[in-house]
Motif scaffolding. Structure first.
Motif, PDB file in Angstrom:
ATOM      1  N   ALA A   1       0.834  -1.205   0.000  1.00 45.92           N
ATOM      2  CA  ALA A   1       0.000   0.000   0.000  1.00 45.92           C
ATOM      3  C   ALA A   1       0.869   1.256   0.000  1.00 45.92           C
ATOM      4  N   LYS A   2       1.987   1.219   0.741  1.00 44.07           N
ATOM      5  CA  LYS A   2       2.931   2.358   0.721  1.00 44.07           C
ATOM      6  C   LYS A   2       3.493   2.557  -0.674  1.00 44.07           C
ATOM      7  N   TYR A   3       3.900   1.451  -1.319  1.00 47.73           N
ATOM      8  CA  TYR A   3       4.423   1.557  -2.686  1.00 47.73           C
ATOM      9  C   TYR A   3       3.357   2.120  -3.625  1.00 47.73           C
ATOM     10  N   PHE A   4       2.118   1.721  -3.428  1.00 51.06           N
ATOM     11  CA  PHE A   4       1.020   2.206  -4.263  1.00 51.06           C
ATOM     12  C   PHE A   4       0.902   3.726  -4.178  1.00 51.06           C
TER      13      PHE A   4
ATOM     14  N   GLY B   1      10.788   4.241  -0.429  1.00 46.99           N
ATOM     15  CA  GLY B   1      11.959   4.100   0.422  1.00 46.99           C
ATOM     16  C   GLY B   1      13.214   3.931  -0.393  1.00 46.99           C
ATOM     17  N   SER B   2      14.295   3.552   0.277  1.00 49.04           N
ATOM     18  CA  SER B   2      15.590   3.453  -0.405  1.00 49.04           C
ATOM     19  C   SER B   2      15.759   2.152  -1.176  1.00 49.04           C
TER      20      SER B   2
END
Length: 918
Positions: A656-659, A664-665
């Motif tokens: 969901a964060k990637y969406f 991130g790194s």
């Protein structure tokens, strides 16, 4: 029982010893047992395992449950059932059976080749049909793919009888004048026949033609062979795998061929000059038998492992090796059917597993006994009893403690492996193994005894606990039965009370019907003396669980003769919501796989895992998240800080964060795993992955639109609802707010909004007046709302008797409402059910947080479980141990109790944890 020990190979004759005549009275039988030690110590593995005169042939059914033996006099067949270790039935013939074949997996279909040129077919009930063949038969084999029965005898013809059509087919014509044996390879169906002239012929049943022939007679001579006085006819044939063929001759030689070569790679001479009657294979060992001796030797080197002689009073007729074991049966010229067990060849069959323990104990303390009627190894002189007597040793220390037992069970270590581990550790620590009780049978007995004691201790400890707000959880699954390929349902029944969690049992049920589940749960409640103590029930929302008439919950209430509070699993409710959203966009699939997910799984190896596309590159999706993107990311970050119960929860949040474009790194995407219609979390994970790789994965326009809409719903609405749904005190208000959110979602996607609202309105279980009382302890509800809730306690119950959930006509019915609209006089049941004082209700809600009674009640209510994850863990626990450590269900239940307790006591491998006492 006789124990023989040539070449340091133990051979146990289980049919040795005296037997009592049938005509003895019970009184005389008891007197003889008391008087004669040999009779008292005999082992009768299978009751009446004998023939009236002579046994001629013996076979074991393919399912391993029946032993069939033919013999005389009168000619007959006897069937012995290994589950009961006794004879199942006996049938007599008009003529002696030369040989027979078992056509079915059990005893229900048999065919007998008889000495009067007859073939007799038997069904489960008895003789079915009888016919004659042109010449006297000597052997037969059944070809399963074509349903052809092949027969050979005193003729050059190989007769073919098709059992499907019930007629003879044109025979194969051999070059031999007479045919003695026939063998069939189960891998490639090649048929081999052995002739009187010492040749073997290979026939292909598909081409109905001879593919090769080979003269074996010239290969019978070896440097060690005795002078051959007669022609080496072929008398035994047996395949091992696809390529190895064993050939036995009338002059006592065994030839092993690779069927790709015309030369034997090993020739073994029995040195008796007697016809070889049987050949069999066990791992790297060859078992070859003539009428005088059974020799067991290495197929590669020819070196003798051991041998069993028939003695002067009998002759061997047939051999049957129990598959995957070291046990064998031998038909012979005496009334007893001989039974031998050689641990070096393999373990005892499961139906007589006690032999392993018995023989291991004998290896430690028994002397070797030799009897004149049977000896082992013609090349070895028996040692005297004095030189073989084991001197009694000093007492030994049993190092299997309750903690060791529980550790072995938790790690799924078998008794055999435990023996290796304990002996190696003892040696590493400098202990003398002779001073320790380290053998499989001792370890097995110790573990069983300690499990029983530990399970009893756990039950006694549990009965002494002062428990509040007891909730019963149950969940079922279909498993393979330990008794075979048949599947059976198992139901995990678990109790929770505050922080306490106790596995009650995982019983087997006939089916997953509501009545069977209710009966199983009620049985566990009786077993643990909880019938009068449970207050609530948590389970999935399936019809078999919560059906209005025949659901397990309703039937359990009838058995208990009182109402209990139904707390449907909130995770299951929200999985149904996700299911409705997904199907509204992607359609319903009836098969076991989702075609789109299957395509993505197949394409995964060819994708660039570093090339991800977030929603920021999609203008429409980016606009939808323009106002609440930061809020959602903060919620995800805060949730990731907690210890999540399952890895897929964490993967869900990270995707969901990637969406939302927060990579991130070093973003990591796991390979797509297994998916199933029952696992809707995996559908969410797959949808997010497909969206992130939409630039590399070919999607139709409708598929891309559907996946995009599903992902928007998941991230914008579903994530927060899912991860906040487990808090009991917030459940009623949570459902009201979520229904309003779903209704308002029609501004973004009316299709998903209609589908999810319709589904959720059928699952408003936590808005009935009693369950709505959870909200009295929700600190997020305003004081003003709580004042209205107190006033509403005087209202009448809006539900009819027996109703377990609120039913709304439309989502608009909840618009402008709060929890106070669902409180009534029936809400008092909540306090009575869980034995909570309601005196604090007389005070103003603004003072409740300073009221000790309210705070005590809140701690109890907060810990009531409203998700069924604990029962799912119970199902997973059984899945891990369903085929491990034991085949006894009673013993397995103890193992599950011990392992469940051990995991709670030792959740990690830190030294500070492992130092604790069990």
């Amino acid at each position: 029982m006789q124990v023989l020990d040539p070449n340091n190979v133990k051979v146990y004759n289980l049919s040795a010893g005296k037997s009592l005549p049938d005509w003895l009275s019970d009184r005389k039988r008891r007197a003889l047992l008391n008087k004669d030690v040999d009779i008292r110590q005999r082992i009768e593995l299978i009751q009446d395992f004998e023939m009236p005169g002579v046994s001629t042939s013996i076979r074991m059914s393919r399912d391993g449950n029946y032993i069939m033996a033919a013999g005389i006099y009168k000619p007959r067949i006897r069937c012995f059932e290994v589950d009961n270790l006794a004879m199942k039935f006996e049938r007599c013939f008009d003529a002696e059976a030369v040989t027979f074949e078992i056509l079915s997996d059990d005893y229900s279909k048999l065919v007998f080749l008889q000495c009067d040129r007859s073939i007799e077919f038997h069904a489960q009930y008895g003789r079915y049909h009888r016919l004659r063949i042109p010449k006297y038969g000597r052997d037969m084999k059944y070809h399963y793919p074509s349903c052809d029965l092949y027969l050979v005898g005193v003729s050059s013809d190989i007769y073919r009888l098709n059992l499907e059509r019930g007629q003879f087919l044109n025979p194969f014509v051999s070059e031999g004048s007479e045919l003695n044996k026939i063998a069939m390879n189960p891998v490639h169906d090649l048929i081999i026949v052995g002739t009187k002239e010492g040749r073997i012929e290979a026939w292909d049943p598909r081409a109905r033609d001879r593919v090769s022939s080979l003269d074996c007679s010239m290969s019978c001579m070896t440097d060690n062979s005795i002078e051959i006085e007669e022609f080496p006819s072929v008398t035994a044939l047996q395949f091992n795998g696809a390529l190895t063929l064993g050939v036995g001759t009338a002059t006592g030689q065994v030839l092993l061929y690779d069927i790709r070569s015309d030369k034997p790679f090993k020739v073994k001479d029995h040195m008796y000059g007697l016809p070889i009657k049987n050949i069999d294979f066990c791992q790297d060992q060859v078992l070859s038998m003539d009428s005088a001796i059974l020799k067991i030797w290495n197929r590669n080197t020819g070196s003798l492992l051991t041998s069993i002689e028939a003695g002067n009073n009998t002759e061997f007729n047939d051999l049957c090796l129990v598959p995957n074991s070291g046990m064998m049966f031998m038909a012979n010229e005496s009334n007893k059917i001989l039974t031998y067990y050689i641990p070096s060849l393999g373990p005892a069959p499961k139906w007589c597993g006690f032999l392993d323990s018995l023989t291991e104990e004998l290896e430690e303390k028994e002397k070797v006994v030799f009897d004149s009627s049977s000896s082992v190894g013609s090349d070895h002189e028996p040692l005297s009893e004095d030189t073989n007597r084991i001197q009694p040793g000093r007492s030994r220390v049993n190092i299997v403690t309750p903690k060791v037992m529980a550790c072995f069970d938790k790690c799924k270590i078998s008794d055999r492996d435990a023996t290796h581990i304990l002996s190696s550790v003892a040696e590493a620590l400098g202990h003398d193994l002779s001073s320790l009780s380290v053998n499989r049978s001792t370890i097995q007995r110790s573990r069983q005894k300690l499990r029983s004691e530990r399970a009893k201790q756990l039950k006694e400890r549990f009965s002494g606990l002062d428990l509040d707000a007891i909730v019963i959880h149950f969940d079922g699954k279909l498993f393979s039965s330990s008794k075979g390929s048949k599947k059976s349902d198992r139901l995990a029944v678990i109790l929770t009370s505050g922080d306490a969690e106790q596995l009650l049992g995982i019983p087997e049920i006939e089916s997953s019907s509501g009545r069977n589940q209710a009966t199983a749960v009620y049985g566990e409640l009786i077993n643990w003396d909880l019938v009068d103590k449970i207050e609530a029930l948590c389970c999935d929302t399936t019809s078999s669980n919560l059906g209005r008439l025949n659901g397990a919950a309703i039937l359990l209430e009838q058995m208990l003769e009182r109402e209990i509070l139904i707390l449907p699993c909130r995770h299951h409710i929200f999985e149904i919501i996700l299911q409705s959203a997904f199907e509204s966009k992607m359609g319903d699939t009836t098969g076991p796989d989702v075609p789109l997910f299957k395509r993505f799984q197949n394409e995964w190896p060819r994708m660039n895992k570093n090339k991800l596309e977030s929603s920021l590159s999609d203008k429409r999706v980016k606009r939808i998240f323009s106002k609440d993107r930061a809020e959602i990311l903060n919620f995800i970050s805060d949730t990731l800080k907690y210890q999540l119960p399952r890895d897929d929860y964490k993967e869900f949040l990270i995707l969901a964060k990637y969406f939302l474009g927060e990579f991130g790194s070093n973003p990591v995407i796991y390979a797509p795993g297994a998916f199933h219609h029952a696992r809707w979390m995996m559908k969410a994970i797959y949808s997010l992955k497909i969206y992130l790789f939409r630039g590399q994965f070919e999607l139709s326009e409708s598929e891309l639109k559907g996946i995009s809409d599903v992902c928007v719903f998941i991230v914008k609405v579903y994530i927060k609802a899912w991860f906040t749904s487990t808090r009991s005190v917030k459940a009623p208000q949570h459902d009201i707010e979520f229904l309003q959110i779903l209704s308002n979602y029609r501004k973004i996607d009316p299709v998903i909004s209609v589908a999810t609202v319709s589904k959720f309105m059928s699952h408003l279980w936590y808005l009935i007046p009693e369950a709505a009382a959870f909200s009295f302890f929700d600190n997020d509800i305003s004081v003003e709302c709580k004042r209205k809730m107190v006033i509403a306690l005087s209202d009448e119950n809006p539900l009819e008797d027996g109703e377990k959930r609120i039913k709304l006509q439309a989502a608009e019915d909840i618009s402008g409402k709060d929890v106070s609209n669902f409180i009534s006089c029936s809400s008092y049941k909540f306090f009575e059910r869980f034995h909570l004082s309601s005196d604090f209700l007389k005070e103003d809600p603004s003072t409740w947080l300073e009221n000790p009674q309210y705070l005590k009640n809140r701690e109890i209510v907060k810990k009531i479980k409203v998700v069924n994850d604990t029962a799912e863990r119970g199902v997973k626990l059984f899945e891990e141990y369903s085929q491990k450590l034991t085949k006894s269900d009673e013993e397995r239940q103890r193992i599950l109790q011990v392992v469940s307790d051990y995991r709670k006591a030792f959740p990690n491998v830190k030294k500070s944890t492992l130092r604790k006492k069990l």
